[in-house]
Design a protein around this motif. Sequence first.
Motif, PDB file in Angstrom:
ATOM      1  N   ASP A 121       0.769  -1.311   0.063  1.00  0.00           N
ATOM      2  CA  ASP A 121      -0.029   0.087   0.026  1.00  0.00           C
ATOM      3  C   ASP A 121       0.945   1.434   0.007  1.00  0.00           C
ATOM      4  OD1 ASP A 121       0.977  -0.034   2.647  1.00  0.00           O
ATOM      5  OD2 ASP A 121      -1.043   0.405   3.627  1.00  0.00           O
ATOM      6  N   ASN A 122       2.101   1.196  -0.151  1.00  0.00           N
ATOM      7  CA  ASN A 122       2.942   2.489  -0.287  1.00  0.00           C
ATOM      8  C   ASN A 122       4.019   2.113  -1.219  1.00  0.00           C
ATOM      9  OD1 ASN A 122       4.130   4.794   0.311  1.00  0.00           O
ATOM     10  ND2 ASN A 122       5.017   4.242   2.160  1.00  0.00           N
ATOM     11  N   LYS A 135       7.859  10.727  -4.178  1.00  0.00           N
ATOM     12  CA  LYS A 135       7.392  10.492  -2.873  1.00  0.00           C
ATOM     13  C   LYS A 135       8.864  10.368  -1.794  1.00  0.00           C
ATOM     14  CE  LYS A 135       4.305   7.234  -2.298  1.00  0.00           C
ATOM     15  NZ  LYS A 135       3.824   5.643  -2.168  1.00  0.00           N
ATOM     16  N   THR A 164       6.642  -2.176  10.445  1.00  0.00           N
ATOM     17  CA  THR A 164       6.987  -1.295   9.157  1.00  0.00           C
ATOM     18  C   THR A 164       7.445   0.034   9.723  1.00  0.00           C
ATOM     19  OG1 THR A 164       4.639  -0.337   9.252  1.00  0.00           O
ATOM     20  CG2 THR A 164       4.762  -2.556   7.661  1.00  0.00           C
ATOM     21  N   GLU A 191       6.347   2.734   8.419  1.00  0.00           N
ATOM     22  CA  GLU A 191       5.008   3.620   8.648  1.00  0.00           C
ATOM     23  C   GLU A 191       4.713   3.597   9.834  1.00  0.00           C
ATOM     24  OE1 GLU A 191       5.839   2.579   4.422  1.00  0.00           O
ATOM     25  OE2 GLU A 191       5.686   1.548   5.979  1.00  0.00           O
ATOM     26  N   PHE A 226       1.167  11.604  -4.011  1.00  0.00           N
ATOM     27  CA  PHE A 226       0.033  10.856  -3.846  1.00  0.00           C
ATOM     28  C   PHE A 226      -1.185  11.273  -4.733  1.00  0.00           C
ATOM     29  CE2 PHE A 226       2.628  11.118   0.129  1.00  0.00           C
ATOM     30  CZ  PHE A 226       2.639   9.529   0.416  1.00  0.00           C
ATOM     31  N   SER A 247      -1.534   9.305   6.975  1.00  0.00           N
ATOM     32  CA  SER A 247      -1.124   7.991   6.046  1.00  0.00           C
ATOM     33  C   SER A 247      -0.227   8.592   5.289  1.00  0.00           C
ATOM     34  CB  SER A 247      -2.484   7.652   5.348  1.00  0.00           C
ATOM     35  OG  SER A 247      -2.099   6.667   4.691  1.00  0.00           O
ATOM     36  N   THR A 248      -0.445   9.733   4.655  1.00  0.00           N
ATOM     37  CA  THR A 248       0.449  10.303   3.389  1.00  0.00           C
ATOM     38  C   THR A 248       1.703  10.735   4.176  1.00  0.00           C
ATOM     39  OG1 THR A 248      -0.784  12.323   3.457  1.00  0.00           O
ATOM     40  CG2 THR A 248      -1.252  10.793   1.783  1.00  0.00           C
ATOM     41  N   THR A 268       3.186   9.829   6.877  1.00  0.00           N
ATOM     42  CA  THR A 268       4.209   8.777   7.259  1.00  0.00           C
ATOM     43  C   THR A 268       4.627   7.870   6.125  1.00  0.00           C
ATOM     44  OG1 THR A 268       2.223   7.474   7.869  1.00  0.00           O
ATOM     45  CG2 THR A 268       3.205   8.534   9.808  1.00  0.00           C
ATOM     46  N   LYS A 269       3.942   7.851   5.121  1.00  0.00           N
ATOM     47  CA  LYS A 269       4.101   6.989   4.016  1.00  0.00           C
ATOM     48  C   LYS A 269       5.364   7.783   3.278  1.00  0.00           C
ATOM     49  CE  LYS A 269      -0.022   4.164   3.126  1.00  0.00           C
ATOM     50  NZ  LYS A 269      -1.146   4.136   2.116  1.00  0.00           N
ATOM     51  N   ALA A 270       5.265   9.070   3.102  1.00  0.00           N
ATOM     52  CA  ALA A 270       6.206   9.747   2.473  1.00  0.00           C
ATOM     53  C   ALA A 270       7.638   9.412   3.285  1.00  0.00           C
ATOM     54  CB  ALA A 270       5.958  11.121   2.304  1.00  0.00           C
ATOM     55  N   SER A 320       9.191   6.177   2.946  1.00  0.00           N
ATOM     56  CA  SER A 320       9.730   5.947   1.652  1.00  0.00           C
ATOM     57  C   SER A 320      10.969   6.470   1.476  1.00  0.00           C
ATOM     58  CB  SER A 320       8.846   6.420   0.650  1.00  0.00           C
ATOM     59  OG  SER A 320       7.557   5.971   0.305  1.00  0.00           O
TER      60      SER A 320
END
Length: 264
Positions: free
Chosen positions: A46-47, A53, A124, A126, A168, A178-179, A181-183, A186
Amino acid sequence: MRTLFRKVLQMALLGGGALLLSAATRPTTWHWDIPSWAPAPVVPSDNPMRAEKVALGRRLFYDKRLSENGTLACASCHLQKLGFASGVPTHVGAHGEPGLRTPMPLANVAYLPSYTWANPQLTTLEKQMLIPMFSDQPVELGMGGQEKALFARLSDDPCYARLFRVAFPEAKGAITLSTVTKAIASFERTLLSFDSPYDHSLHGDKTALSPAAQRGEALFFGEKLECSHCHNGLNLTDNIRAANMPFPETGFHNTGLYNEDGKG
């Protein structure tokens, strides 16, 4: 790919150039810049990795607006010049409260199956990012209960508004927990180290290590000190996960760090 990443990174750092990026570039497929003998890290489905990113995550990693009072960034405790470690036994949080353990170094953190010194359930990057941002025992970045304030700070920056849209597109550029922490996760996955003298020695260059280092290597892997019983393999640890492995190898060891008050 490297040229595109450099351009994206420059735009993320300089800000205004990202306007051109958002209009002209679609999200790119990531290619790992690693030697042929190194397996690729595991990336959550999902990332997926993207250059845009990663550039956004780097900017967030160095941004002190991620702390409650604007005094700390992720990079305040993870110094690039020290392999993204802290160099001190513990680090003071945004409120001046000292931590309990030293911040983990982030070099090759993409290959770990679990994160933090104490919780094997954080599997993870994230999820791990939530600890320094929102924990209160001890306070680190101090953003517990301040989520809306954080998103407002980032949304007020026109550069971030553009960067999130490009990084995103499936979320329409929404600035959310979410965005964010995902960035950052990455970016952290790109902090790879496979160019040390030891790496070169291990893969054919027998002149890469000094005579003293070679003697140390013999002790490290020998039965006299037995360091390598726990520190071995790709990342010199018995905790590892990679894309070519059917399942991760995870081990937690009692090294005495649980004794936080000095009295057991």
